[in-house]
Scaffold this motif. Structure first.
Motif, PDB file in Angstrom:
ATOM      1  N   UNK A 104       0.840  -1.206   0.000  1.00  0.00           N
ATOM      2  CA  UNK A 104       0.000   0.000   0.000  1.00  0.00           C
ATOM      3  C   UNK A 104       0.871   1.250   0.000  1.00  0.00           C
ATOM      4  N   UNK A 105       0.324   2.317  -0.597  1.00  0.00           N
ATOM      5  CA  UNK A 105       1.019   3.604  -0.616  1.00  0.00           C
ATOM      6  C   UNK A 105      -0.031   4.673  -0.841  1.00  0.00           C
ATOM      7  N   UNK A 106      -0.211   5.537   0.144  1.00  0.00           N
ATOM      8  CA  UNK A 106      -1.257   6.554   0.111  1.00  0.00           C
ATOM      9  C   UNK A 106      -0.674   7.956   0.207  1.00  0.00           C
ATOM     10  N   UNK A 107      -1.351   8.888  -0.442  1.00  0.00           N
ATOM     11  CA  UNK A 107      -1.092  10.316  -0.275  1.00  0.00           C
ATOM     12  C   UNK A 107      -2.336  10.868   0.407  1.00  0.00           C
ATOM     13  N   UNK A 108      -2.155  11.513   1.560  1.00  0.00           N
ATOM     14  CA  UNK A 108      -3.283  11.976   2.359  1.00  0.00           C
ATOM     15  C   UNK A 108      -3.241  13.497   2.483  1.00  0.00           C
ATOM     16  N   UNK A 109      -4.399  14.134   2.244  1.00  0.00           N
ATOM     17  CA  UNK A 109      -4.546  15.581   2.368  1.00  0.00           C
ATOM     18  C   UNK A 109      -5.339  15.861   3.638  1.00  0.00           C
ATOM     19  N   UNK A 110      -4.714  16.548   4.597  1.00  0.00           N
ATOM     20  CA  UNK A 110      -5.312  16.828   5.896  1.00  0.00           C
ATOM     21  C   UNK A 110      -5.524  18.332   6.006  1.00  0.00           C
ATOM     22  N   UNK A 111      -6.752  18.745   6.284  1.00  0.00           N
ATOM     23  CA  UNK A 111      -7.068  20.168   6.383  1.00  0.00           C
ATOM     24  C   UNK A 111      -6.152  20.842   7.398  1.00  0.00           C
ATOM     25  N   UNK A 112      -5.520  21.919   6.992  1.00  0.00           N
ATOM     26  CA  UNK A 112      -4.563  22.632   7.840  1.00  0.00           C
ATOM     27  C   UNK A 112      -5.197  23.441   8.942  1.00  0.00           C
ATOM     28  N   UNK A 113      -6.537  23.510   8.960  1.00  0.00           N
ATOM     29  CA  UNK A 113      -7.223  24.280   9.990  1.00  0.00           C
ATOM     30  C   UNK A 113      -8.146  23.432  10.865  1.00  0.00           C
ATOM     31  N   UNK A 114      -8.671  22.329  10.325  1.00  0.00           N
ATOM     32  CA  UNK A 114      -9.606  21.510  11.114  1.00  0.00           C
ATOM     33  C   UNK A 114      -9.070  20.113  11.411  1.00  0.00           C
ATOM     34  N   UNK A 115      -8.100  19.624  10.630  1.00  0.00           N
ATOM     35  CA  UNK A 115      -7.600  18.270  10.800  1.00  0.00           C
ATOM     36  C   UNK A 115      -8.413  17.231  10.057  1.00  0.00           C
ATOM     37  N   UNK A 116      -9.468  17.659   9.359  1.00  0.00           N
ATOM     38  CA  UNK A 116     -10.295  16.734   8.581  1.00  0.00           C
ATOM     39  C   UNK A 116      -9.474  16.145   7.431  1.00  0.00           C
ATOM     40  N   UNK A 117      -9.646  14.861   7.173  1.00  0.00           N
ATOM     41  CA  UNK A 117      -9.018  14.233   6.020  1.00  0.00           C
ATOM     42  C   UNK A 117      -9.842  14.643   4.802  1.00  0.00           C
ATOM     43  N   UNK A 118      -9.229  15.413   3.906  1.00  0.00           N
ATOM     44  CA  UNK A 118      -9.928  15.945   2.743  1.00  0.00           C
ATOM     45  C   UNK A 118      -9.924  14.986   1.564  1.00  0.00           C
TER      46      UNK A 118
END
Length: 179
Positions: A104-118
């Motif tokens: 497995x190999x993932x790229x994860x975008x995490x909101x810089x203000x709320x921490x929500x996984x976008x």
């Protein structure tokens, strides 16, 4: 004059921060004439503050557990904008998680203000891609309106995705330039 095509790639940015999913490219023929332009640039309705208020490290343990992967390299974490479907642009921490044993190999975008996984991109796709040779694209895009190749009247054609087109994102604009 060369028979080879060249491609120029561009990335949109706000406040000096790149927008991860807002890119464009221009394809030039052997005579350095542009004949194809594609863009997913956005007209943002709202741009998040460029200074993050949330650390991606707070959600890392949950991500590693749920994705059964570990952080690839802390130094590789980046700060980017991510265009959203509602026209806004979110500030995101971008990290990569990997598990070589599971493949497995993932790229994860995490909101810089709320921490929500976008968004999560899975780099390991189990599919067989179909590639067209450059010459096939050149022939297809330089054909005259009558279907023959060769010079024709200058035409700028805008191709917009229909509701049945799923291979082109809704914010992608594709222009075919003919001379």
């Amino acid at each position: 004059m060369s028979n080879k095509t060249r491609v120029a790639y561009m990335k949109q940015s706000f406040n000096g921060i790149p927008v991860s999913n807002a890119v464009a490219n221009i394809v030039f023929d052997g005579a350095d004439r542009a004949f194809l332009y594609a863009s997913s640039f956005v007209n943002a309705t709202k741009i998040a503050d460029p200074n993050p208020t949330f650390s991606w490290r707070c959600v890392l343990p949950d991500l590693e557990k749920n994705l059964e992967s570990t952080l690839l390299d802390e130094k590789e974490a980046t700060l980017e904008y991510l265009a959203r479907d509602d026209g806004s642009v979110a500030l995101a921490h971008v990290i990569q998680l990997r598990n070589e044993t599971l493949g497995t190999w993932y790229e994860v975008f995490i909101d810089g203000h709320s921490g929500e996984v976008l968004s999560i991109n899975n780099f390991v796709a189990h599919a067989a891609p179909r590639r067209l040779r450059n010459v096939d694209w050149v022939k297809a895009l330089t054909a005259s309106p009558s279907g023959t190749t060769g010079p024709s009247q200058p035409v700028v054609k805008k191709v917009v995705p229909s509701s049945e087109t799923t291979s082109i994102p809704t914010n992608m604009r594709l222009f075919v330039l003919r001379t």
